[in-house]
Design an enzyme around this catalytic site. Structure first.
Site, PDB file in Angstrom:
ATOM      1  N   SER A 107       4.242  19.047 -19.020  1.00 44.05           N
ATOM      2  CA  SER A 107       3.526  17.917 -18.403  1.00 44.05           C
ATOM      3  C   SER A 107       2.544  17.346 -19.426  1.00 44.05           C
ATOM      4  O   SER A 107       2.228  17.998 -20.427  1.00 44.05           O
ATOM      5  CB  SER A 107       2.751  18.444 -17.181  1.00 44.05           C
ATOM      6  OG  SER A 107       1.784  17.505 -16.739  1.00 44.05           O
ATOM      7  N   TYR A 163      -2.384  23.197 -11.226  1.00 44.98           N
ATOM      8  CA  TYR A 163      -1.283  22.513 -11.920  1.00 44.98           C
ATOM      9  C   TYR A 163      -1.553  22.473 -13.424  1.00 44.98           C
ATOM     10  O   TYR A 163      -0.681  22.771 -14.242  1.00 44.98           O
ATOM     11  CB  TYR A 163      -1.126  21.097 -11.358  1.00 44.98           C
ATOM     12  CG  TYR A 163       0.103  20.364 -11.856  1.00 44.98           C
ATOM     13  CD1 TYR A 163       1.353  20.627 -11.309  1.00 44.98           C
ATOM     14  CD2 TYR A 163       0.022  19.416 -12.876  1.00 44.98           C
ATOM     15  CE1 TYR A 163       2.490  19.958 -11.763  1.00 44.98           C
ATOM     16  CE2 TYR A 163       1.141  18.748 -13.333  1.00 44.98           C
ATOM     17  CZ  TYR A 163       2.378  19.015 -12.769  1.00 44.98           C
ATOM     18  OH  TYR A 163       3.508  18.360 -13.223  1.00 44.98           O
TER      19      TYR A 163
HETATM   20  P1  NAP Z   1       9.762  16.434  -7.152  1.00 43.55           P
HETATM   21  O1  NAP Z   1      10.581  15.239  -6.866  1.00 43.55           O
HETATM   22  O2  NAP Z   1       8.713  16.854  -6.187  1.00 43.55           O
HETATM   23  O3  NAP Z   1      10.744  17.631  -7.470  1.00 43.55           O
HETATM   24  C1  NAP Z   1      10.302  18.968  -7.554  1.00 43.55           C
HETATM   25  C2  NAP Z   1      11.507  19.871  -7.450  1.00 43.55           C
HETATM   26  O4  NAP Z   1      11.075  21.244  -7.472  1.00 43.55           O
HETATM   27  C3  NAP Z   1      12.253  19.671  -6.121  1.00 43.55           C
HETATM   28  O5  NAP Z   1      13.620  19.826  -6.327  1.00 43.55           O
HETATM   29  C4  NAP Z   1      11.693  20.808  -5.300  1.00 43.55           C
HETATM   30  O6  NAP Z   1      12.512  21.189  -4.227  1.00 43.55           O
HETATM   31  C5  NAP Z   1      11.635  21.897  -6.349  1.00 43.55           C
HETATM   32  N1  NAP Z   1      10.838  22.998  -5.878  1.00 43.55           N
HETATM   33  C6  NAP Z   1       9.531  22.982  -5.533  1.00 43.55           C
HETATM   34  N2  NAP Z   1       9.168  24.193  -5.058  1.00 43.55           N
HETATM   35  C7  NAP Z   1      10.272  24.984  -5.105  1.00 43.55           C
HETATM   36  C8  NAP Z   1      10.549  26.320  -4.729  1.00 43.55           C
HETATM   37  N3  NAP Z   1       9.611  27.101  -4.193  1.00 43.55           N
HETATM   38  N4  NAP Z   1      11.800  26.796  -4.914  1.00 43.55           N
HETATM   39  C9  NAP Z   1      12.763  26.021  -5.427  1.00 43.55           C
HETATM   40  N5  NAP Z   1      12.573  24.728  -5.794  1.00 43.55           N
HETATM   41  C10 NAP Z   1      11.331  24.223  -5.622  1.00 43.55           C
HETATM   42  O7  NAP Z   1       8.969  16.208  -8.483  1.00 43.55           O
HETATM   43  P2  NAP Z   1       9.420  15.895  -9.995  1.00 43.55           P
HETATM   44  O8  NAP Z   1       8.441  14.931 -10.483  1.00 43.55           O
HETATM   45  O9  NAP Z   1      10.866  15.596 -10.086  1.00 43.55           O
HETATM   46  O10 NAP Z   1       9.075  17.300 -10.654  1.00 43.55           O
HETATM   47  C11 NAP Z   1       9.982  18.057 -11.428  1.00 43.55           C
HETATM   48  C12 NAP Z   1       9.214  18.789 -12.491  1.00 43.55           C
HETATM   49  O11 NAP Z   1       8.651  17.844 -13.400  1.00 43.55           O
HETATM   50  C13 NAP Z   1       8.049  19.620 -11.962  1.00 43.55           C
HETATM   51  O12 NAP Z   1       7.949  20.823 -12.692  1.00 43.55           O
HETATM   52  C14 NAP Z   1       6.850  18.719 -12.253  1.00 43.55           C
HETATM   53  O13 NAP Z   1       5.668  19.442 -12.367  1.00 43.55           O
HETATM   54  C15 NAP Z   1       7.281  18.114 -13.555  1.00 43.55           C
HETATM   55  N6  NAP Z   1       6.591  16.902 -13.953  1.00 43.55           N
HETATM   56  C16 NAP Z   1       6.663  15.767 -13.218  1.00 43.55           C
HETATM   57  C17 NAP Z   1       6.014  14.627 -13.661  1.00 43.55           C
HETATM   58  C18 NAP Z   1       6.065  13.328 -12.922  1.00 43.55           C
HETATM   59  O14 NAP Z   1       5.392  12.388 -13.336  1.00 43.55           O
HETATM   60  N7  NAP Z   1       6.839  13.179 -11.879  1.00 43.55           N
HETATM   61  C19 NAP Z   1       5.295  14.649 -14.846  1.00 43.55           C
HETATM   62  C20 NAP Z   1       5.230  15.833 -15.569  1.00 43.55           C
HETATM   63  C21 NAP Z   1       5.891  16.942 -15.122  1.00 43.55           C
HETATM   64  P3  NAP Z   1      12.241  20.578  -2.763  1.00 43.55           P
HETATM   65  O15 NAP Z   1      12.798  19.187  -2.768  1.00 43.55           O
HETATM   66  O16 NAP Z   1      12.959  21.505  -1.871  1.00 43.55           O
HETATM   67  O17 NAP Z   1      10.748  20.577  -2.546  1.00 43.55           O
END
Ligand code: NAP
Length: 256
Positions: free
Chosen positions: A148, A161
């Site tokens: 991140s 986080y």
């Molecule tokens: P998201 O749409 O909320 O996706 C998160 C994913 O993680 C979903 O598939 C979720 O499943 C899964 N997850 C959460 N808790 C879990 C658990 N206990 N067991 C299994 N799966 C679980 O968000 P995203 O933005 O795509 O995030 C993906 C990654 O990128 C994360 O690590 C996040 O921190 C990172 N990230 C995101 C951003 C951003 O700007 N969006 C920036 C930097 C880093 P469910 O759908 O079942 O909840």
């Protein structure tokens, strides 16, 4: 001549592949030729449809990564259904927002358990499989962690986080140090501000949204598809000599 980015014949595990960045990465790896194991607590049927439409296999593996209980079964199930586990993308993650003065132990533990502890122990389980390959197979394992901007910066109102993603940066380097000589590349991608469920609250907050947009030289939120190319690179033989690197894919955010 084969492209060094070609993933044909490789099996990639993507955690949290049902939506957002995980789905973007799973589809990009499939476009590059990999079969996919979509691991998560929600069924990734939409992702499976996209991967199968590309002519690649997609196995759905149910696992709640809020604890490390399922990590051994995840690896066993992927190897038995798809024949191997060559690439692990640790994408699953959560965020909890609250002022640092009021932040609860529950919100600390939930985020650290999913974002950091499960990432490490799933990597360990996958690495045990990858280091079991014989030299004759000529394969290298690839682990790609999703970090991140808060791997580099402090952020605000997201203490667990920030701690977890800073930890992901450190663990990426530690695992690379220990496993490079065992035929595994460990690297990370640090996404900038990507429009997903994770950032819905920021997108909806007019002031924060404007502040964020003003700092991004690209002048737009990222799309999950923007992360795919970096994942293909780090998962491919094109990155065989890249170790412990944290690759920002952020529209220029960190350059400001
Ligand atoms: P998201 O749409 O909320 O996706 C998160 C994913 O993680 C979903 O598939 C979720 O499943 C899964 N997850 C959460 N808790 C879990 C658990 N206990 N067991 C299994 N799966 C679980 O968000 P995203 O933005 O795509 O995030 C993906 C990654 O990128 C994360 O690590 C996040 O921190 C990172 N990230 C995101 C951003 C951003 O700007 N969006 C920036 C930097 C880093 P469910 O759908 O079942 O909840």
């Amino acid at each position: 001549m084969n492209s060094p980015f070609d993933l044909t014949g490789r099996v990639a595990v993507v955690t949290g592949a049902n939506t957002g960045i995980g789905q973007g990465i799973a589809v990009a790896l499939a476009e590059a030729g990999a079969d996919i194991a979509a691991v998560g607590r929600s069924e990734a049927s939409e992702t499976a449809d996209k991967v199968r439409a590309l002519g690649r296999k997609c196995e759905l593996v149910s696992a709640d990564l809020s604890s490390i209980a399922p990590v051994g079964d995840v690896v066993d199930s992927v190897v038995s259904s798809l024949g191997s586990l060559d690439i692990l993308v640790n994408n699953a993650g959560i965020i909890r927002r609250e002022d640092a003065l009021d932040f609860s132990e529950e919100d600390w533990d939930a985020v650290m358990d999913t974002n950091l502890k499960s990432l490490f122990f799933l990597s360990q389980a996958a690495a045990r499989h990858m280091t079991g390959w014989s030299d004759q197979q000529g394969k290298r394992g690839k682990i790609v962690n999703i970090a991140s901007m808060l791997t580099f910066q402090g952020g605000i109102r997201v203490p667990s986080y920030t701690a977890s993603k800073s930890g992901v940066g450190g663990l990426t380097k530690l695992m690379a140090n220990e496993w490079a000589a065992r035929g595994i590349n460990v690297n990370a991608i640090a996404p900038g501000y990507i429009a997903t469920n994770n950032t819905a609250a920021l997108q909806a907050d007019e002031t924060r949204n404007r502040q964020i947009m003003e700092r991004i030289p690209e002048g737009r939120w990222g799309d999950p598809k923007d992360i795919g190319g970096a994942a293909v690179f780090l998962a491919s033989s094109a990155a065989d000599y890249v170790q412990g690197h944290i690759l920002a894919v952020d529209g220029g955010w960190l350059a400001r």
